[in-house]
Design a protein around this motif. Structure first.
Motif, mmCIF file in Angstrom:
data_model
loop_
_atom_site.group_PDB
_atom_site.id
_atom_site.type_symbol
_atom_site.label_atom_id
_atom_site.label_comp_id
_atom_site.label_asym_id
_atom_site.label_seq_id
_atom_site.Cartn_x
_atom_site.Cartn_y
_atom_site.Cartn_z
ATOM 1 N N ARG A 101 24.709 39.280 39.899
ATOM 2 C CA ARG A 101 26.135 38.608 39.155
ATOM 3 C C ARG A 101 26.047 39.117 38.019
ATOM 4 O O ARG A 101 24.848 39.592 37.272
ATOM 5 N N MET A 107 30.761 39.730 40.780
ATOM 6 C CA MET A 107 29.477 39.998 41.580
ATOM 7 C C MET A 107 29.149 41.584 41.259
ATOM 8 O O MET A 107 29.901 42.524 41.015
ATOM 9 N N ARG A 124 33.066 33.033 39.609
ATOM 10 C CA ARG A 124 33.076 33.912 40.929
ATOM 11 C C ARG A 124 34.561 34.242 41.153
ATOM 12 O O ARG A 124 34.619 35.170 42.162
ATOM 13 N N SER A 183 25.198 36.340 50.259
ATOM 14 C CA SER A 183 26.159 37.541 50.013
ATOM 15 C C SER A 183 25.750 38.588 50.953
ATOM 16 O O SER A 183 24.546 38.677 51.582
#
Length: 255
Positions: free
Chosen positions: A168, A185, A179, A226
């Protein structure tokens, strides 16, 4: 030099699978196990605990707002009294499940929207800390580095570990980029490793705008949900060990 490597796991639900927990548990040294409110169920919790035990991984509760549909990432309005009970309920559930596998819960890390809000909301952070301390003052509060939760843990006489994120990006206030933004990301393994090495070695977060924010770094999170999470975790662990950093469980980190 040593650091903890953690991941949010146990986020499958019934017949629906999320992430590769078995593979991730062969890499990380602490697992934050979903407690059924944003993901996970009693069987998933039990299986995740069993796999963590097999790999010598320390176990933590990962409580959230009651938001299965939104994966715990939608803000909710709850009283501080409700939050205290909400946290205690979920921590207690995982402690019971862990006991069936001869395991012990050693830390608590809030999830998603409640974690993001408590990072900057002192009253909410204090309510979470009271919920944890009400169950056991031996539980480690795993909190975002430099957040309001770090101070709340200290006031509640809880051991605290400060966490940074490998996958992040951060804003200039030291908070996670939301997000919904395109630069939230980090997907490149080398970029993630370089960020982590800098944070561990220099004790500082660097924001997307280049601002350097000093912080303590006890634990590094790689999100288990993820794409490419296991590959990134392996790359980061290998890079840290090559740099002479020992990877330890969370209790070992604070010992």
């Amino acid at each position: 030099m040593k650091v903890n490597l953690n991941s949010d796991l146990g986020e499958s639900f019934g017949a629906w699978n999320m992430g590769d927990d078995a593979a991730m548990l062969s890499v990380v040294t602490s697992a934050n196990v979903a407690c059924g409110f944003h993901a996970g169920d009693w069987v998933v919790m039990q299986n995740t605990v069993a796999e963590a035990v097999k790999n010598g991984v320390s176990i933590g509760a990962h409580p959230s707002y009651p938001d299965l549909q939104g994966f715990g990432r939608r803000p909710m309005t709850m009283s501080n009294k409700e939050v205290e009970a909400l946290i205690a309920y979920q921590v207690g559930a995982l402690m019971g499940v862990a006991a069936t596998r001869g395991a012990k819960v050693t830390h608590v890390k809030p999830h998603g929207a409640i974690n993001n809000k408590a990072a900057v909301d002192a009253d909410l952070a204090a309510a979470i800390a009271r919920g944890i301390a009400g169950v056991s003052k031996d539980l480690i509060f795993l909190a975002p580095a430099g957040s309001a939760m770090v101070e709340a843990a200290a006031k509640a006489n809880l051991p605290v570990a400060q966490e940074v994120f490998a996958d992040r990006n951060y804003d200039d206030e030291g908070n996670l980029v939301p997000r919904g933004q395109p630069n939230a990301m980090v997907h490149d393994n080398d970029e993630a490793l370089n960020n982590v090495l800098r944070m561990v070695q220099e004790r500082a977060i660097v924001s997307v705008n280049g601002k350097r924010i000093p912080c303590n770094v006890d634990s590094i999170c790689v999100h288990g949900d993820s794409a490419g999470a296991v590959s990134m975790a392996r790359h980061i662990r290998a890079g840290l060990e090559k740099a002479g950093v020992k990877i330890v469980t969370l209790p070992e980190m604070l010992a």
